[in-house]
Scaffold this motif. Structure first.
Motif, PDB file in Angstrom:
ATOM      1  N   GLY A  31       0.763  -1.242   0.000  1.00 56.82           N
ATOM      2  CA  GLY A  31       0.000   0.000   0.000  1.00 56.82           C
ATOM      3  C   GLY A  31       0.793   1.290   0.000  1.00 56.82           C
ATOM      4  N   ALA A  32       2.048   1.241  -0.362  1.00 55.49           N
ATOM      5  CA  ALA A  32       2.848   2.469  -0.483  1.00 55.49           C
ATOM      6  C   ALA A  32       4.092   2.154  -1.285  1.00 55.49           C
ATOM      7  N   ILE A  33       4.633   3.172  -1.929  1.00 55.51           N
ATOM      8  CA  ILE A  33       5.877   2.977  -2.669  1.00 55.51           C
ATOM      9  C   ILE A  33       7.048   3.309  -1.754  1.00 55.51           C
ATOM     10  N   ARG A  38      10.870   4.044  -1.400  1.00 56.35           N
ATOM     11  CA  ARG A  38      11.864   4.536  -2.346  1.00 56.35           C
ATOM     12  C   ARG A  38      13.256   4.488  -1.742  1.00 56.35           C
ATOM     13  N   THR A  97       9.425   1.390  -6.813  1.00 56.53           N
ATOM     14  CA  THR A  97       8.504   2.061  -7.717  1.00 56.53           C
ATOM     15  C   THR A  97       7.169   1.335  -7.710  1.00 56.53           C
ATOM     16  N   HIS A  98       6.256   1.848  -8.493  1.00 55.44           N
ATOM     17  CA  HIS A  98       5.033   1.138  -8.799  1.00 55.44           C
ATOM     18  C   HIS A  98       5.334   0.268 -10.008  1.00 55.44           C
ATOM     19  N   PRO A 148       3.239  -1.887  -5.719  1.00 58.32           N
ATOM     20  CA  PRO A 148       4.589  -1.407  -5.408  1.00 58.32           C
ATOM     21  C   PRO A 148       5.581  -2.562  -5.322  1.00 58.32           C
ATOM     22  N   ARG A 165       8.116   7.368   4.882  1.00 57.55           N
ATOM     23  CA  ARG A 165       7.850   8.697   5.430  1.00 57.55           C
ATOM     24  C   ARG A 165       7.012   8.624   6.718  1.00 57.55           C
ATOM     25  N   ARG A 200       5.220   6.175   7.874  1.00 50.19           N
ATOM     26  CA  ARG A 200       4.189   5.137   7.896  1.00 50.19           C
ATOM     27  C   ARG A 200       4.870   3.778   7.716  1.00 50.19           C
TER      28      ARG A 200
END
Lengths: 361, 130
Positions: free
Chosen positions: A292-294, A296, A315-316, A323, A343, A345
């Motif tokens: 549920g998140a990228i 990086r 990346t996606h 992801p 970040r 999360r």
């Protein structure tokens, strides 16, 4: 954008195609022409044509060129036949990676090495220092363009333009005459698809680019930028210098042990690498599927609340529709129950085998 | 690129539309979605924590290439979020002024559009390079 960025011979062609240009390794390069996802999918299903003229090319020539190559690069090059290419790493004495390269054996005593754009200057100084007294070293970067045609339609399209292109086997290379000039055609690439890379004189780049684009258009081949190049190589589990490879990362940590030959001690960095292989690398490159998140580059990988590594690329994935990430993680860390700090999360991330995507044959 | 006349624009490439019921709809502009590229994730505010001051983070929009924060263009209470974006974030690329809306807010100021730009003014800003 900085006005000082270098331009490839296809710069004007990209502007005409309304490409969004970005600066990459000191070069003004097309990020995308239409959409990263659209270009990515075109390469997976039909084809994409890439300008990779920012890459560097250096030739090593002479009877001792093979000795120089075996000292400079980690792969098994002595057995490389004329007309074949091989991936390898150039390491410091510490075993850290200075660059990842492809070595093309064009003639018996003539090798061409393809370098990453951002490393060309340091690579050339290093190569000259270690090989310059034994063999001819010639930087061909300034007058060489590189066009890559990648995707399932690549062989059909290039076969229309170059006799016998489709018969070239994977990692084979051959000099051809194109528009009256010598070019090097290779069945190599950086996308996880079938495809070709064509090294040619800069002055011929625009004509050849247009010819490939015209021949490919009816089959769904479109120009593709650096954005798609990155998502494609990431899905294919291919390392990118500055991400999965760096001076403080060894080839063994990056999962590239198969490109570190058995008698590695004869290469620069070989003593260190041999010892590291003996005891096992301290970190491993893992494929992650963050939820549920990228995630990086630089994001921390956690086992419980303990930091066990860092994301190198993420990346996606257009092909998987989710992801994906690669991460360097402590070898002794658990490979279940990992998560990534995106970040602030904390997102669970399953470990998966690389690559994320394997083409259907 | 589209610059509809029925919304107000911010220098941060957001738009606001005044509804008849006094609520304000907030989204990002066509220019903003184009700059971001293929949008794959949109993090919207949790409706249990909904009072935002102007310039507080309202949303986070992630594209294949980058991540970008959206700051609240006004002070007010978020009363509705566009949950459809979770399953279809690409709608934000396709229809930024319509189905790609982000939130409905109840403004705390009497004139929430004070100081914002018209379509013509925003078009000028964007053509100067954003």
């Amino acid at each position: 954008m900085s006005g000082s960025a270098a331009r490839t011979p296809l710069y004007a062609t990209h502007l005409d195609a309304s490409a969004r240009m970005v600066e990459f390794s000191g070069w003004s390069m097309p990020l995308q022409y239409s959409s990263i996802v659209k270009e990515h999918n075109a390469v997976r299903t039909a084809g994409g044509v890439f300008d990779a003229s920012h890459m560097g090319e250096v030739e090593l020539r002479g009877p001792a060129a093979i000795d120089a190559c075996e000292q400079l690069f980690t792969s098994e090059l002595r057995k490389l036949r004329v007309g074949r290419a091989k991936y390898g790493l150039m390491c410091e004495p510490s075993g850290g990676v200075m660059d990842d390269v492809i070595v093309y054996r064009i003639e018996e005593q003539r090798y061409m090495v393809c370098l990453n754009a951002g490393n060309v200057e340091t690579d050339l100084a290093w190569i000259n220092e270690h090989a310059g007294s034994r063999c001819e070293v010639e930087d061909r970067s300034a007058d060489t363009a590189l066009i890559a045609l990648q995707g399932p339609a690549a062989a059909t399209v290039l076969g229309e333009l170059v006799d016998g292109a489709a018969n070239l086997s994977r990692f084979a290379c051959r000099e051809i005459i194109l528009e009256g000039e010598t070019a090097l055609l290779a069945r190599t690439g950086y996308t996880g698809e079938d495809g070709f890379e064509l090294f040619l004189p800069s002055a011929r780049a625009e004509g050849v680019w247009n010819a490939i684009a015209d021949a490919g258009r009816p089959l769904g081949v479109i120009p593709a930028g650096l954005g798609a190049r990155d998502t494609l190589r990431l899905e294919a589990g291919l390392p990118l210098y500055g991400h999965e490879l760096a001076l403080d990362i060894s080839p063994l940590e990056a999962g590239l042990g198969r490109f570190v030959r058995d008698d590695i001690k004869t290469a620069i960095g070989g003593e260190t690498l041999a010892a590291e292989r003996e005891r096992g690398p301290a970190r491993l490159l893992l494929g992650l599927l963050p939820d549920g998140a990228i995630a990086r580059q630089g994001h921390e990988v956690l086992a419980g609340d303990k930091v066990v590594g860092r994301v190198t690329s993420g990346t996606h994935s257009p092909s998987l529709g989710r992801p994906v990430a690669m991460a360097l993680v402590d070898a002794e860390s658990a490979t279940v129950g990992l998560s990534v700090d995106v970040r602030g999360r904390i997102k669970p991330a399953d470990v998966t085998a690389l690559p994320f995507y394997v083409r259907q044959r | 690129m589209e610059f509809p006349d029925d919304v107000y624009y911010t220098t941060e490439h957001e738009w606001l539309r005044l509804e008849d019921d006094g609520l304000v709809v907030v989204g990002i502009t066509d220019y903003a979605q184009e700059q971001l590229g293929d949008i794959v994730f949109i993090q919207l505010p949790d409706l249990s924590d909904v009072v935002l001051s102007k310039d507080e983070q309202l949303a986070e929009i992630e594209s294949v290439k980058t991540v970008s924060e959206v700051y609240s263009p006004i002070s007010g209470k978020v009363v509705k979020v566009n949950n459809d974006l979770a399953d279809g974030p690409e709608v934000l690329n396709e229809d930024p002024y319509g189905y790609g809306w982000l939130v409905h807010m109840e403004p705390s100021d009497d004139d929430p559009t004070a100081g914002l730009m018209s379509a013509d003014e925003y078009r000028d800003l964007v053509s100067e390079g954003g």
